[in-house]
Write an enzyme that holds these catalytic residues in place. Structure first.
Site: not given
Ligand code: G6P
Length: 614
Positions: A27, A484, A491, A101-102, A507, A2, A75, A609, A488
């Site tokens: 935050r 993953e 993306e 916060n925490g 294969h 927070c 948050w 996002k 990255k």
């Molecule tokens: C979008 C974002 C990704 C994320 C995915 C799932 O495609 O760009 O970075 O992993 O959604 O999002 P979520 O909020 O469901 O984890």
């Protein structure tokens, strides 16, 4: 995660506090509130939703022009994002207002103790417990700082607290343990805040409070002690960042900041998960144990990085629970008519809690009578609301579009769920669960160790600015790590990148290997001899065909040395715990490469996002 601010001095506290909150909105932004000391005692305004909701409330019901005030943008962790759960919280006797916060790990026991003496709570938060305890201390005659120290000695977990007392005007008392707190030093005025962005428009002189310290602040004085009242040393510094850098704690990108936040984020995911007698507990899991014992299939459903977190989790969950676990991309799930019965457990993973594909999968699963557990970072979001139960990851807001701490905390939360199911179903002994938990609890330190050694990865990125394609290989849990790592790069660096199971190379994918192509390889710990040796052979195979091998291998693994063009060392962990320590170099490589290419790391092209359409 927070945002916290407190002010005392000649300005109108309400205005200083609200402007500070606005600067810290990244935050936490599910509710916000302000408290000031007026002529009639403590006055509070607080509202669920964005700070604009608080602005509207303040316009309708203005606060007096007091010189002392505190404010909070939340948050949510304990209790949904409602007006009642928003901070500040006031003790039942009206003496103190407090922000936090925490996570206070032992709040349930403290709350029960207070309720037994007749104290009435108004919220579901862990924070209110601290407010009530503090109110009782000052009502018993304690000075506010003494009272704060007494309360802190009783709390377990992570907390930054700031309080004001109706009867001790002009004074703020704050405390910290495992959660940040800065003091802004002005002339004839002082500030306390979660980070300097909240006050750098007024002063650039700051003090960072140390662990387990309390600060007693008036307009003209700042006194720092430990939790027992002994004078303590803190760390004064001058803020040299501009405002936008300050929001990012001096980092150029939120993503980079979030990469570095991972040790804390994973620690917060694991916080408060044990009962006093040592059993694993997941408080938000309101599905009866008897139902979990009957589960005969687990299906993990998610998108993007969350899907890869699910792929990691499958290995652990099947190993620990002996229940078959499938992992499915959410957008594919309901269209293939999956086999779901009343004894299927569907686990959804979502950082935002709003992803439409995942939400639709939940609705489909529940319509077929499956129980749904959500693993989510956003308290009160649609996905946890529509699920039977939820495990929050407590990572704090993730702003960078490419997930980093979101992914790692999802893996940690999935592991908690796996161990919990193993406990409920009796597939592991309690001491075995404790061994894994204690290894998990040690990962934040190891992730920190990896982060501290990332300079070589940054230099590495500079070599590949003109690279068109990068491959990633892994086996077992290293396979989703490879996926993953490749994601990255796609993306944020807009590079063609693919992750493969190393054993699948022969294969097909090996045809892609050409002279100079960089290939990242996550090597399993040596304890898994067969797995380890097979991957070492795979490294040799691609190297013989001209690849430049970038090898992630544990400390002391000398077997890989002859075949690694670049060697990135990882701390020694068991196989299942390698993903948390192996991710940071791959995240940093992508972040650095995208930065060098001049791209917007936090808001990459074409991505969002939170994807709320199917
Ligand atoms: C979008 C974002 C990704 C994320 C995915 C799932 O495609 O760009 O970075 O992993 O959604 O999002 P979520 O909020 O469901 O984890």
């Amino acid at each position: 995660m927070c945002g916290i601010i407190g002010y005392t001095g000649p300005r109108v506290a309400r205005e200083v506090v609200v402007s500070g909150l606005r600067r810290m909105e990244y935050r936490g932004y599910d509710s916000a509130g302000v408290a000031v000391l007026g002529d009639d005692g403590i006055e509070i305004r607080k509202k669920a939703g964005k700070i604009s909701n608080l602005d509207a409330e303040l316009a309708q019901r203005p606060l007096p022009d007091s010189g002392t005030g505190i404010g909070h943008s939340r948050w949510a962790t304990h209790g949904g994002p409602t007006d009642a759960n928003a901070h500040p919280h006031v003790s039942a006797n009206g003496r103190v207002a407090l922000i936090h916060n925490g996570i206070i790990e032992n709040f349930a026991a403290l709350r029960a103790e207070l309720e037994a003496t007749g104290v009435e709570f108004k919220s579901q938060t862990d924070t209110e417990t601290a407010a009530q305890l503090l109110g009782l201390e000052v009502a018993g005659g304690a000075d506010l700082a003494d009272a704060m120290r007494a309360v802190c000695r009783r709390l377990q977990g992570a907390f930054t607290l700031v309080a004001i007392d109706r009867d001790q005007p002009g004074r703020l008392v704050a405390a910290r343990r495992n959660s940040p707190l800065m003091v802004g030093v002005g002339e004839g005025e002082n500030f306390v805040a979660s980070d300097v962005s909240a006050f750098i428009e007024f002063t650039r002189s700051a003090i960072e409070l140390g662990q387990d310290q309390v600060v007693d602040v008036t307009a003209d004085s700042i006194e720092v002690t430990d939790f027992n009242g002994a004078p303590a040393e803190s760390h004064p510094f001058e803020v040299t960042w501009d405002l936008s850098a300050a929001e990012k704690a001096g980092y150029d990108w939120f993503m980079r900041k979030e990469i570095y936040e991972q040790p804390q984020a994973v620690a917060d995911t694991l916080l408060g998960r044990f009962t006093p007698d040592g059993a694993l507990k997941l408080d938000e899991l309101h599905i009866p144990e008897a139902e979990l014992q009957l589960v005969d299939k687990i299906i993990i459903v998610a998108c993007g990085s969350a899907y890869y977190a699910g792929l990691v989790a499958k290995y652990a969950i099947e190993h620990w629970t002996r229940v078959a676990c499938e992992v499915e991309i959410a957008s594919e799930f309901r269209y293939r008519d999956p086999i779901i019965t009343g004894s299927t457990l569907v686990v959804t993973i979502s950082q935002s809690g709003e992803t439409a594909d995942t939400l639709m999968a939940i609705r489909h699963a529940r319509a077929q009578r499956a129980k749904v557990i959500a693993i989510c970072n956003t308290n009160g979001a649609t996905i946890p609301r529509e699920s039977d139960a939820v495990i929050y990851t407590h990572a704090g807001p993730e702003i960078g579009v490419a997930s980093t701490k979101g992914f790692l905390t999802q893996v940690a939360a999935c592991y908690l769920l796996g161990l919990y199911l193993a406990q409920v179903r009796g597939t592991m002994f309690d001491d075995e669960i404790r061994v894994v938990m204690s290894e998990l609890a040690g990962t934040p330190k190891l992730i920190q160790q990896v982060l501290d050694g990332l300079d070589s990865v940054k230099e590495l990125a500079a070599r590949f600015v003109d690279q068109k394609s990068v491959l990633f290989l892994g086996r077992h849990v290293g396979y989703p790590v490879a996926l993953e790592g490749a994601l990255k790069l796609k993306e944020i660096a807009y590079l063609h990148a693919e992750g493969f199971p190393a054993g699948e190379l022969k294969h097909g994918p090996i045809a892609l290997v050409e002279d100079g192509i960089p290939i990242f390889i996550a090597v399993p710990p040596q304890g898994r001899d067969q797995l380890h040796d097979k991957v070492v052979s795979n490294i040799q195979e691609v190297r013989a065909r001209g690849a430049l091998t970038i090898v992630l291998a544990e400390d002391g693994d000398h077997e890989v040395e002859p075949y690694a063009d670049v060697l990135i060392r990882l701390p020694k962990v068991s196989t299942l715990l390698q993903p948390p320590v192996a991710m940071a170099p791959l995240q940093m490589f992508a972040c650095e490469l995208a930065t060098l290419k001049g791209y917007d790391v936090d808001q990459p092209r074409n991505l969002a996002k939170s994807v709320t359409v199917e």
